[in-house]
Design an enzyme around this catalytic site. Structure first.
Site: not given
Length: 678
Positions: A33, A93-94, A124, A126, A128, A239, A301, A325, A419, A422, A437, A442
């Site tokens: 460093d 989107s998948l 690959e 997935k 998050d 990716y 893919k 998933k 509510c 409000c 509501c 509001c």
């Protein structure tokens, strides 16, 4: 002397970039460093004394720009919007597979479409995190943007430049040139260790810890001050490739090229056939907790890019990829309290406030209870021991109550009659699952209503963004959307940091918005379940908005693509006296929605598929789309062999290139205007 310094500065930049790549991307540092700091300080000194030697891609320029001022934002209100940028190649989107059977159904569809017994896939992790697009021109990073809705994202370049795993300039071999254009796509994440360290620092500073790495990454990336983003340990994995001046035959070639340019890519494994993919999936599942990053599944893919082209896409998802998933994970905790949140549409949702617990690598302290029926079905009480489930990006939820652990001290939750934001009545209509509501002004809803009302696809009031909306609400100048048309110079000048010129520009935009189409006006009203397509259908079925006031629900349901639930929501909206009063005030202010013209029989674009690319000086993208549809055409977002015409405006990109490659007819703005008689 200056030439010597220029040479030394160049040498230092190259050394620092090399060590950055070794440290942040490869995790294989070669210097201490202290040695790294010495190199950086030497470069900083040269550039400070000779600013003309500073280059945009210099490591000293990672943190650039000043913090943006921001007014206090009340809880639940929409965040500030950043400048929008177009993804010329949409960021798709998948689709998701939640089981092996669903994955094998995907594989079967792919094989049938391609006429093959086996397909070579790339597998690959997935990740998050938050999706990102990095645009490099001639090797230099010129833009970083979020995915957004896939077509338009947010320009966060100043913040993206602070992330150490993102090179400010692409690496190229000696004697070779960087590509003229490379749009690299990937994920901004927080590694597990970095997330734990960040939360420790938050707690030491007396601040609330972040709920999970994904939210922490998203929040860190969207900071108004780039210096705060720079202080967060964000990293990236790249990716995919969007726009690019290079040509590839396979996804594997793309990954190799990205690695060669100094970008960090996730593990990428080729697998031939469904059985091989399953074996990779099982291996990733077993090792998920040993990975340095959060992983909630595996992306599969098709490797061959020509096969991808043949498979195409449906809606906003490709037919050539799917996310398989991982199974959901569950943990036990205690419900410390139950309260409600009010959403933009007025929906009142019960939320369990939990004793914090780590679920699937994320620290969870809140879980949705969805609605009253779900709460009663699960019989959740304050003080209960419960099982919590978190599956990927899904909001954590209460799975079941552990009734054996009840002590008798648990308390029932009763929905509030008013509510909490409000004070208006909270009601649940017959046949509906949710409480809502009823307050049309509001604050929890009004900020969202105003944002939608002023949006580009609605009334298109440029300049009326989230920051100004908040200021108007805090000043009490807007009680409902009709008050926008009661604004004047005197009122606007009451706002902090509002100059006369800015106020006059906004008033001009408000005045301009008075001339609009019926479809835009109906969409701007924010009726539940009514998007742009339904608003267009309503505008074609009714001559004006007031004719919708007394229309029975059956009339709405007779409109194409409007089902019973949507018809009921529309009917209820127009039956509310306060909603009619707001519409009447808007119309009285001079807003004149033009009736929707039916498509011209035999129009210039009748039966044709048209693609718009680039910008036009004489009309907006939405207006051009309306002109095409009015003449019987259909507007598509991508160029294919089925495209009949491409309208190319200024700065047309990959769509224009694709059209020329396929031999699709291309016209410029002038020719397009002649076609529509302008």
């Amino acid at each position: 002397m200056t030439a010597d310094l220029a040479g030394r500065a160049k040498e230092l930049r190259e050394q620092i970039r090399y060590h950055d790549h070794r440290y942040y991307v490869l995790d294989q540092p070669l210097v201490s460093d202290a040695e790294y700091d010495r190199l950086l300080r030497e470069l900083e000194k040269i550039e400070a004394e000779h600013p003309e030697l500073t280059t945009p891609d210099s490591p000293t320029q990672r943190v650039a720009g000043e913090a943006v001022d921001r007014l206090k934002t009340p809880p639940g209100w929409l965040p500030l919007r950043w400048r929008k940028v177009e993804h010329r190649v949409p960021m798709l989107s998948l689709g998701k597979a939640m089981s092996e059977d669903e994955f094998r159904d995907f594989d079967l569809r792919v094989r049938k479409s391609l006429g093959l017994d086996k397909v070579v896939y790339v597998c690959e992790p997935k990740l998050d995190g938050i999706s990102i697009s990095l645009r490099y021109e001639n090797g230099a990073l010129v833009r970083g943007a979020t995915r957004g809705d896939g077509a338009f994202g947010e320009d966060l370049t100043s913040n993206v430049r602070t992330i150490r795993t993102i090179p400010l300039g692409l690496s190229v071999k000696a004697g070779e040139k960087a590509p003229a254009l490379l749009e690299a796509r990937g994920e901004v994440i927080l590694a597990k260790k970095d997330f734990a360290d960040l939360n420790r620092r938050q707690e030491e500073a007396g601040e609330d810890p972040f709920v999970n790495p994904r939210n922490a990454a998203a929040g860190s990336l969207r900071q108004l001050d780039p210096r705060i983003t720079a202080s967060r340990p964000l990293s990236t994995y790249i990716y995919e490739v969007g726009e690019c001046s290079l040509k590839f035959k396979t996804h594997s070639e793309k990954i190799a090229a990205l690695q060669g340019f100094g970008l960090r890519t996730p593990p990428s494994l080729r697998a031939e056939g469904a059985d091989a993919v399953k074996a990779v999936y099982q291996d990733m599942l077993e090792k998920r907790h040993a990975q340095p990053f959060e992983q909630d599944g595996m992306v599969i893919k098709v490797d061959d890019l020509d096969q991808r082209e043949r498979l195409g896409q449906v809606s906003r998802s490709p037919r050539w990829a799917i996310a398989w998933k991982f199974p959901a994970e569950e943990e036990e905790t205690v419900v410390e309290n139950i309260d409600v949140q009010v959403g933009r549409t007025g929906k009142v949702t019960p939320v369990a406030r939990l004793k914090p617990v780590l679920v699937g690598g994320a620290n969870v302290s809140n879980a949705t209870l969805h609605n009253e029926d779900e709460l009663k079905r699960k019989d959740v009480k304050i003080g209960d021991h419960v099982f919590i489930r978190r599956a990927g990006d899904v909001i954590p939820e209460v799975v079941a109550v552990i009734k054996e652990k009840r002590t008798g001290a648990e308390k029932d939750f009763v929905f509030p009659g008013q509510c909490p934001v409000c004070g208006a009545a909270v009601v649940r209509n017959a046949g509906e699952a949710n409480h809502r509501c009823t307050g049309i002004s509001c604050p929890a809803q009004l900020a969202g209503h105003l944002a939608l009302f002023s949006a580009r696809t609605a009334m298109d009031i440029q300049g009326l963004g989230d920051k100004l909306i908040i200021a108007l609400l805090e000043a009490g100048l807007v009680k409902d959307v009709s008050d926008v048309y009661a604004l004047n110079l005197e009122k606007l000048l009451q706002l902090p940091r509002m100059g006369e010129k800015s106020a006059q520009n906004l008033l001009a935009q408000i005045e301009k918005s008075k001339k609009t189409s019926l479809r835009r006006f109906v969409f701007a009203l924010g009726i539940r379940h009514v998007g742009e397509a339904t608003a267009k259908a309503l505008a074609q079925a009714f001559p004006d908005v007031k004719s919708m006031y007394e229309a029975p629900s059956e009339k709405f349901q007779s409109i194409r693509d409007v089902g019973p639930e949507v018809a009921t929501a529309i009917h209820q909206f127009f039956q509310q006296p306060q909603n009619r009063a707001v519409i009447d005030r808007i119309l009285a202010s001079g807003v004149t929605p033009e009736p929707e013209k039916p498509p011209e029989a035999g129009g210039a674009f009748s039966g044709k598929t048209v693609v718009l690319t680039g910008g036009m000086s004489s009309l907006s993208r939405d207006d051009a789309k309306a002109e095409i549809e009015r003449r019987g055409g259909k507007v598509s977002g991508s160029v294919s062999k089925k495209t009949d015409l491409v309208v190319a405006g200024e700065d047309a990109g990959s769509k224009l290139a694709k059209a020329k490659e396929l031999g699709v007819k291309v016209v410029d703005e002038a020719e397009f205007l002649r076609m529509i008689g302008k």
